[in-house]
Design a protein around this motif. Sequence first.
Motif, short mmCIF file in Angstrom:
data_model
loop_
_atom_site.label_atom_id
_atom_site.label_comp_id
_atom_site.label_asym_id
_atom_site.label_seq_id
_atom_site.Cartn_x
_atom_site.Cartn_y
_atom_site.Cartn_z
N MET A 27 52.71 29.84 30.08
CA MET A 27 53.39 30.73 31.02
C MET A 27 52.91 30.25 32.32
SD MET A 27 52.74 35.08 30.84
CE MET A 27 50.69 35.00 29.91
N SER A 28 53.58 30.16 33.21
CA SER A 28 54.05 29.90 35.01
C SER A 28 52.53 30.03 35.67
CB SER A 28 55.05 29.33 35.25
OG SER A 28 55.46 30.89 35.74
N ASP A 29 51.77 29.73 36.39
CA ASP A 29 50.81 30.17 37.13
C ASP A 29 51.24 31.62 37.82
OD1 ASP A 29 49.60 28.54 36.02
OD2 ASP A 29 48.25 27.77 38.28
N PRO A 30 52.54 31.89 38.84
CA PRO A 30 51.97 32.75 39.38
C PRO A 30 53.01 34.08 38.18
CG PRO A 30 53.78 30.78 40.39
CD PRO A 30 53.87 31.00 38.66
N VAL A 31 53.95 33.81 37.26
CA VAL A 31 53.59 34.78 35.90
C VAL A 31 51.83 35.27 36.10
CG1 VAL A 31 54.47 35.40 34.07
CG2 VAL A 31 55.78 34.18 35.59
N LEU A 32 51.58 34.74 35.47
CA LEU A 32 50.26 34.50 35.32
C LEU A 32 49.77 35.77 36.27
CD1 LEU A 32 48.32 33.90 32.61
CD2 LEU A 32 47.16 32.01 33.99
N GLY A 33 50.06 35.04 37.00
CA GLY A 33 49.71 36.19 38.21
C GLY A 33 50.12 37.31 38.44
N MET A 34 51.52 38.17 37.80
CA MET A 34 52.04 39.00 38.48
C MET A 34 51.09 39.89 37.15
SD MET A 34 53.28 38.91 40.71
CE MET A 34 53.79 41.02 40.84
N VAL A 35 50.97 39.11 36.25
CA VAL A 35 50.51 40.03 34.68
C VAL A 35 49.25 40.05 34.99
CG1 VAL A 35 49.30 39.48 32.50
CG2 VAL A 35 51.46 38.31 33.20
N MET A 36 48.75 39.34 35.75
CA MET A 36 46.91 40.33 36.37
C MET A 36 46.89 41.34 36.93
SD MET A 36 44.50 36.98 38.73
CE MET A 36 42.94 37.93 39.07
N LEU A 37 47.72 41.10 37.88
CA LEU A 37 47.05 42.21 38.95
C LEU A 37 48.53 43.47 38.06
CD1 LEU A 37 47.59 42.90 41.50
CD2 LEU A 37 49.77 43.27 42.68
N GLY A 38 49.17 42.96 36.86
CA GLY A 38 49.88 44.55 36.73
C GLY A 38 48.73 45.32 35.06
N SER A 39 48.27 44.63 34.76
CA SER A 39 47.19 44.36 33.81
C SER A 39 46.19 45.78 34.12
CB SER A 39 46.58 43.24 32.95
OG SER A 39 46.37 42.34 33.40
N PHE A 40 45.56 44.44 35.77
CA PHE A 40 44.58 45.37 36.76
C PHE A 40 44.60 47.11 36.36
CE2 PHE A 40 42.89 46.99 40.22
CZ PHE A 40 41.64 46.97 39.94
N VAL A 41 46.23 47.80 36.04
CA VAL A 41 45.87 48.43 37.28
C VAL A 41 45.73 49.47 36.10
CG1 VAL A 41 48.33 50.42 38.20
CG2 VAL A 41 48.10 47.93 38.61
N PHE A 42 46.01 49.68 34.67
CA PHE A 42 46.11 49.92 34.03
C PHE A 42 44.05 49.59 33.46
CE2 PHE A 42 50.37 49.37 33.02
CZ PHE A 42 50.62 50.36 33.12
N VAL A 43 43.90 48.49 33.18
CA VAL A 43 42.28 47.77 32.78
C VAL A 43 41.20 48.98 34.09
CG1 VAL A 43 40.72 46.24 32.87
CG2 VAL A 43 42.82 45.78 31.69
N VAL A 44 41.30 48.80 34.78
CA VAL A 44 40.85 49.75 36.57
C VAL A 44 39.99 51.23 35.74
CG1 VAL A 44 42.46 50.23 37.87
CG2 VAL A 44 40.31 50.24 38.30
N LEU A 45 41.84 51.30 34.74
CA LEU A 45 41.21 53.27 34.81
C LEU A 45 40.84 53.67 32.90
CD1 LEU A 45 45.07 54.58 35.66
CD2 LEU A 45 43.29 54.28 36.56
N LEU A 46 39.86 52.66 32.65
CA LEU A 46 39.80 52.96 31.54
C LEU A 46 37.91 53.17 32.02
CD1 LEU A 46 40.45 49.36 29.09
CD2 LEU A 46 41.31 51.94 29.14
N GLY A 47 38.10 53.19 33.65
CA GLY A 47 36.44 54.22 33.81
C GLY A 47 35.48 53.27 34.09
N PHE A 48 35.58 51.94 34.09
CA PHE A 48 34.45 50.51 33.59
C PHE A 48 34.23 50.93 35.97
CE2 PHE A 48 32.13 46.69 32.70
CZ PHE A 48 31.19 46.55 32.48
N PRO A 49 33.14 50.39 35.58
CA PRO A 49 32.79 49.95 37.07
C PRO A 49 33.82 48.86 38.12
CG PRO A 49 30.34 49.95 36.08
CD PRO A 49 31.38 50.33 35.21
N VAL A 50 34.33 49.22 38.64
CA VAL A 50 35.36 48.67 39.51
C VAL A 50 34.80 46.86 39.83
CG1 VAL A 50 37.61 48.39 40.59
CG2 VAL A 50 36.71 50.48 40.08
#
Lengths: 470, 199
Positions: A1-24
């Motif tokens: 996986m190239s770095d920019p794609v990794l970056g987009m995966v990071m941003l995309g997964s954040f939106v879901f992970v943050v909703l798990l309710g762990f301290p942001v």
Amino acid sequence: MSDPVLGMVMLGSFVFVVLLGFPVAFTLMAMGIGFGYFSLGDRVFDLLVQRTYAVMANDVLISVPLFVFMGYVIERANILDRLFRSLQLAAGGLPGSLAIATLATCAMFATATGIVGAVVTLMGLLAFPAMLRAGYDARLASGVTCAGGCLGILIPPSIMLILYGATAGESVARLYAAAFFPGLGLALLYALYVLVLSMLRPSMAPELPASERNLPFVTVLTALLTSFVPLAVLIGSVLGAILFGLATPSEAAAMGALGALLLAIVYRALTWARLKESVFLTARTTAMVCWLFVGAYIFTSVFGWLGGHHVIEDIFVNHLKLNTVTFLIVTQLIIFVLGWPLEWSEIVLIFVPIFLPLLPIFGVDPILFGVLVALNLQTSFMTPPVAMAAYYLKGVAPPDVRLTQIFAGCMPFVGLVVMAMTLLYIFPEIATWLPSYLYDLPTGVQGQDLTILPEGGFKESDEPELPPLR
Amino acid sequence: MQAILLGIDRLSGFIGKLFAWCILVLTAVICYEVFARYLFRAPTGWAYDVSYMLYGTLFMMAGAYTLSRNGHVRADFAYRLLPPRRRAALDLTLYLAFFMPALLGMLYFGWNFFLASYGQNEASSVSPTGPYIWPFKFVIPFASALVLLQGMAETARCVICLRDGEFPPRDDDVREMEEVALASASMQHGGQPAKGSTP
């Protein structure tokens, strides 16, 4: 996986992970480190420490604990009851006077304290039952309580604009100057709406009995002088000192904290117990905001290092083929939607930095963008499912007031915010005039540039005269 | 076990509250600087360094205190509705997968960051008086160790909750005004205690 794609995966997964309710704060920190580790290895931990230190030594963020402290001291100074009572007397004869007094009290108190939850709950206990007793429509009553309380994060001096200034590298004084008229304007727009509505539908906001309306002028004046005026002077001098360049925001905030302590002494509300409470709550709130800042800083740094910005830029410029207007509409729409599940702090610290590099491409003034974001985030308190203001009001309101009524009451005010944003886009001078009037260099007469050296005078010959060599 | 957990809460609370008083010193220092500049025309050479050090120490040292009072903001509108065991399972996973690696990294690399500064007896380069800066950098490893300890206590609480079905009590002190108002309102209306009192 190239770095920019990794970056987009990071941003995309954040939106879901943050909703798990762990301290942001810790979620952001861990995701930044995790994704950064692929590309940076151990150096990502050096980045973590460097960024933490950068937040610790940041001279813009010093004003955060000071403004928070000022807010907690005022919140505990027994001032809200008097303020509401005096404004209610002053608004006496107007249609919908109780609603307008509530709106003004909320706006004023929220501006001074900057704590939305406290304003909404306290006013929900104080003004909301008073309005219901006077026969006001529950929807109107809840709308003004929620909308008024949220103004605290918009009208300067507000902490949100400090955080925006710190992330965007913009001057906080300029941001305050820019947000001054839009903030005041939105408050006036709210008041105008209430006024018109009460005139058109008197049944929603019945007049107060005559004994409450026709009070001697002196009574009203004394009430205002002992509650409204001191607070207004305090806010006005803090803001004035910043706007006119007499003090940096952190200096003005420290003076404001001192002023708040003096005010509490005058109101005989400064006890040792209350001071301790304010100090401890200040530490907790500051730690919450600044640890979040550390986490967001690492997250956005790693996102930038991976080249995520280029992907976003590519999408916005090449794929969507946006121009300035559509760019603004799309970004503000994204922020509006993010405001449903997230709170303002997360949006300002994580998503706004992603749009910042795009602003020069589309020729958008970052100051104007900041004010638009600040206006937009007003709605994040009032739109479900995370309508903080609405839930707080529901928590303190009499049980027969339903949550749907509160949401229905908030909707017109959300509409007014959207209207204010449209107005601000059509007439950007509302925001840009004051900062440019206060801080831009004078262009002088006939467009003469006063910064260049005048003709003649200071000329120096290019070749210095040296003594001849022997 | 319960005694150890509450002891950790108290330790975090003690250090957080001790350094919370930095806010009063910070207010005094900056006000003194303003008075010195405008009234005496004699600005100080140390106020700038001292003020950011006080602010940085204040928020770093309060990190564990805030965690012990569950004060770090969560995006919790769905989380809040889950039964305690689910919440504990989620939190436990993320404490182990997210929190521990991040804070261990901050502790270890923060310690190296401090050592490098201490080794050269580093002084501040941003103001004329140039105070030593390594004690301020020591705050990073110290505060992260404290947050890590508090995080271990929170992890243990999640395990206890998985076993017992409810979160064990935590140390408590001053509350936000809205929490106080919500609690008093629910007492008045005779309803059940206020919702949203997450662990």
